[in-house]
Every structure is written in C-alpha cells, then in structure tokens.
Write an enzyme that holds these catalytic residues in place. Structure first.
Site, PDB file in Angstrom:
ATOM      1  N   SER A  30       0.797  -1.233   0.000  1.00  0.00           N
ATOM      2  CA  SER A  30       0.000   0.000   0.000  1.00  0.00           C
ATOM      3  C   SER A  30       0.829   1.283   0.000  1.00  0.00           C
ATOM      4  O   SER A  30       0.303   2.340  -0.313  1.00  0.00           O
ATOM      5  CB  SER A  30      -0.961   0.009   1.193  1.00  0.00           C
ATOM      6  OG  SER A  30      -0.236   0.094   2.408  1.00  0.00           O
ATOM      7  N   HIS A  69       0.865   3.969   7.136  1.00  0.00           N
ATOM      8  CA  HIS A  69       0.320   4.855   6.099  1.00  0.00           C
ATOM      9  C   HIS A  69       0.687   6.299   6.383  1.00  0.00           C
ATOM     10  O   HIS A  69       1.057   6.658   7.492  1.00  0.00           O
ATOM     11  CB  HIS A  69      -1.201   4.712   6.005  1.00  0.00           C
ATOM     12  CG  HIS A  69      -1.631   3.505   5.229  1.00  0.00           C
ATOM     13  ND1 HIS A  69      -2.941   3.119   5.137  1.00  0.00           N
ATOM     14  CD2 HIS A  69      -0.934   2.599   4.499  1.00  0.00           C
ATOM     15  CE1 HIS A  69      -3.031   2.031   4.392  1.00  0.00           C
ATOM     16  NE2 HIS A  69      -1.820   1.699   3.995  1.00  0.00           N
ATOM     17  N   ASP A  95      -7.919   5.682   4.204  1.00  0.00           N
ATOM     18  CA  ASP A  95      -8.301   4.558   5.051  1.00  0.00           C
ATOM     19  C   ASP A  95      -9.738   4.751   5.530  1.00  0.00           C
ATOM     20  O   ASP A  95     -10.211   5.886   5.643  1.00  0.00           O
ATOM     21  CB  ASP A  95      -7.344   4.445   6.234  1.00  0.00           C
ATOM     22  CG  ASP A  95      -5.917   4.123   5.780  1.00  0.00           C
ATOM     23  OD1 ASP A  95      -5.749   3.664   4.642  1.00  0.00           O
ATOM     24  OD2 ASP A  95      -4.991   4.337   6.570  1.00  0.00           O
TER      25      ASP A  95
END
Length: 132
Positions: A30, A69, A95
């Site tokens: 990701s 992230h 998210d």
C-alpha cells in the site's frame, strides 16, 4: 565457553532486542513506491507530534496488523481529540476510519530530508515466519 563469550552473547542479544523495538516490517504494497512489502522501516516510538505528510504506524480498527500509512489530514474535534486521516500512497482512497492521535498511533517512521529510513527486503524473513 568462558565468561567473555557469554557476556558477548548477552550483549548481542540485548542489542538486537533494543534495535528491534525501533523497527517495523512493511506487510503490504500500500505504500509503494516509497516502501515495499518486506522492507523494514526505522521508527520513533511514541511520537509526541505528527504533521501532514508523516508516515505513521497505527492500530487499525479495520485490519488485524499494524498499518503503515501517510497522514493526509489532521483535525481536532470540539472536545479536543485529535484525529488523523491516513492513506497508503498506492491506495486510491483514504483509510476507512480516522485514527485517534495519540491513542492508536504506535510510532512514526523516521525520515531524513523527507525520505523514510528503510532497510530493503530484510523483513521477508519475519513475514515468512508469521505466515503473512
């Protein structure tokens, strides 16, 4: 085995444990192309602040493993709570749930000049052992 050898082994083991506390393994793609699955990132445990653009490691309510992230937005609620909107660089959307800071944030990825400190591919051993 003599006492010097035993002391050396103890020092090596303790050093490994201390160093491991400041590392995290990337488990997905990701965050590509900044970091890849199997990379190890160097982290600052319990950060006191975060900024938009920082990469954080946090306990997600929507995924069983810690998520790494980037912070895209920071906002405060009327009761003074701070929330982060996070997103993987390689993901099309943010998210699914905001991240409460500091409660859900485990650590922040250390960077130098905007580039995260990464040890490439060494984490594959951990992923293989954990079956991820």
């Amino acid at each position: 085995m003599n006492y010097k050898e035993i002391a050396t082994y103890i020092i090596i083991i303790l050093s490994g444990v201390i160093i491991a506390q400041h590392m995290n393994v990337v488990v997905s793609g990701s965050m590509e192309p900044v970091m890849y699955r199997g990379d190890i990132v160097i982290v600052d445990q319990n950060p006191t602040s975060v900024q938009v653009g920082d990469i954080v490691v946090y306990h997600a309510t929507w995924f069983p493993e810690p998520v790494i992230h980037r912070v895209k937005e920071i906002y405060k609620t009327s009761n003074g709570s701070t929330y982060l909107i996070t997103k993987g660089d390689n993901n099309p959307t943010a998210d699914p749930y905001p991240v409460q800071f500091p409660d859900q944030v485990i650590s922040k990825v250390v960077d130098i000049g905007g580039q995260p400190l990464i040890i490439p591919k060494i984490g594959y051993i951990t992923l293989w052992i954990r079956g991820l």
